[in-house]
Design an enzyme around this catalytic site. Structure first.
Site: not given
Length: 360
Positions: A318, A352
């Site tokens: 992330c 992401e």
């Protein structure tokens, strides 16, 4: 796609490709998001004036002063959240017990249409509030949790059940109020399928670090003989164990350990009563692959050294910056064979990404 969404997606693609070009990765696989109604969670302040009450968010002006932004609709949120928002607000306004000192409203929705609403107050919740809130929950067919300082009232359930489809199979997930869940369920399904494609079917075992509620654990378990998944947060471990049982999967064990603690246990540096109580024998596993989805801070040095011993590493990130930094270590022993970007957070700078690494 509209030009505005395509432009922001293109900017993210260019950023990732430029940042990781030094590693000569394969072609970037890009998984776009729906342009609207993709967020399954939404949180709003409740703003009170002398004669009005409305949902609000804040932004900073040129002088860095907070400015209140009234929110009447929220197109990036799930359609069911948008439908509920004005209805719920009208009911709250009409009930003095529910409206008084109301500070925030949090929504948690599922693809199946279930919604949990958390009402956060700046005053203690009493019996009158509980009675009114129960009536409202029944009337709107939603779940309600009440919170104030040091107080939490669960009227029915403190969770929703999400259903995510991975190829031909549907998986049920208990998602607990205030615990982490993937906010973009439709992109999450794409991430799960990508991870499963990255994991070659193996007669050996999978280690998963930072497993959360078992989001990736469940579908990945179908590709391996056994899975040992680790997670430190008690609520996430509980949810993961519930999800394993609910989906009738029998080859997963969950160890309540941080990644650092697992590394110490695996290397024989420490013994943990938590492993003994759960009847987990780490040394009985024949690990060939490891899956990691770490927090934004990335992976600590000792765990990176541990990962270098695995033939296959599937890394979901992330934070591109910490992934980039971690790859400087991992690419001493591995090469990138798959490279992906998942647009979990449209209209933000967040990215992401995912890599599949194979030992050189």
């Amino acid at each position: 796609m509209t030009s505005s969404y395509q432009q922001q997606l293109d900017a993210k693609i260019e950023r990732i490709q430029t940042q990781f070009s030094e590693f000569n990765p394969p072609s970037l696989e890009v998984f776009a998001s729906p342009e609207q109604h993709f967020r399954m969670r939404a949180e709003f302040r409740i703003w009170h004036t002398d004669d009005e009450m409305f949902y609000a968010m804040f932004e900073r002006d040129a002088d860095q002063q907070k400015k209140v932004i009234r929110i009447d609709e929220f197109p990036i949120a799930d359609q069911n959240i948008n439908t509920l928002m004005p209805i719920l607000l009208t009911e709250l306004k009409s009930n003095e017990v529910l409206a008084k000192r109301l500070f925030e409203v949090h929504f948690l929705a599922t693809l199946k249409g279930e919604i949990l609403v958390t009402l956060v107050y700046r005053a203690p919740l009493n019996e009158a509030w509980e009675t009114s809130a129960k009536q409202l929950a029944e009337q709107l067919n939603i779940k309600i949790v009440g919170r104030s300082r040091g107080q939490k009232l669960v009227l029915s359930d403190e969770f929703v059940i999400e259903e995510l489809q991975v190829f031909e199979r549907k998986f049920q997930y208990k998602q607990i109020e205030s615990s982490f869940t993937q906010p973009n369920a439709q992109v999450c399904q794409k991430m799960l399928e990508w991870a499963c494609n990255a994991a070659e079917s193996s007669e050996k075992d999978l280690l998963e670090l930072y497993c959360g509620n078992g989001n990736f654990t469940l579908p990945l378990s179908l590709k391996f003989n056994r899975v040992l998944a680790t997670e430190l947060a008690k609520s996430s471990v509980y949810a993961a164990q519930w999800n394993i049982q609910e989906n009738q999967i029998d080859n997963i064990q969950v160890a309540r350990l941080s990644a650092e603690e697992f590394t110490q246990a695996y290397n024989g540096e420490r013994e943990f009563r938590r492993l003994q109580e759960a009847e987990i024998d780490i040394q009985s596993y024949q690990f060939d692959s490891v899956f990691v989805d770490p927090p934004r801070a990335g992976i600590d040095d000792d765990t990176l050294k541990l990962l270098q011993g695995f033939n296959h590493i599937i890394y979901i990130s992330c934070n591109p910056d910490t992934l980039h930094d971690n790859l400087k270590t991992l690419l001493q022993t591995h090469k990138i064979v798959k490279f992906a970007m998942f647009d979990q957070f449209p209209y933000t700078h967040h990215i992401e990404s995912g890599v599949l690494l194979e030992k050189i």
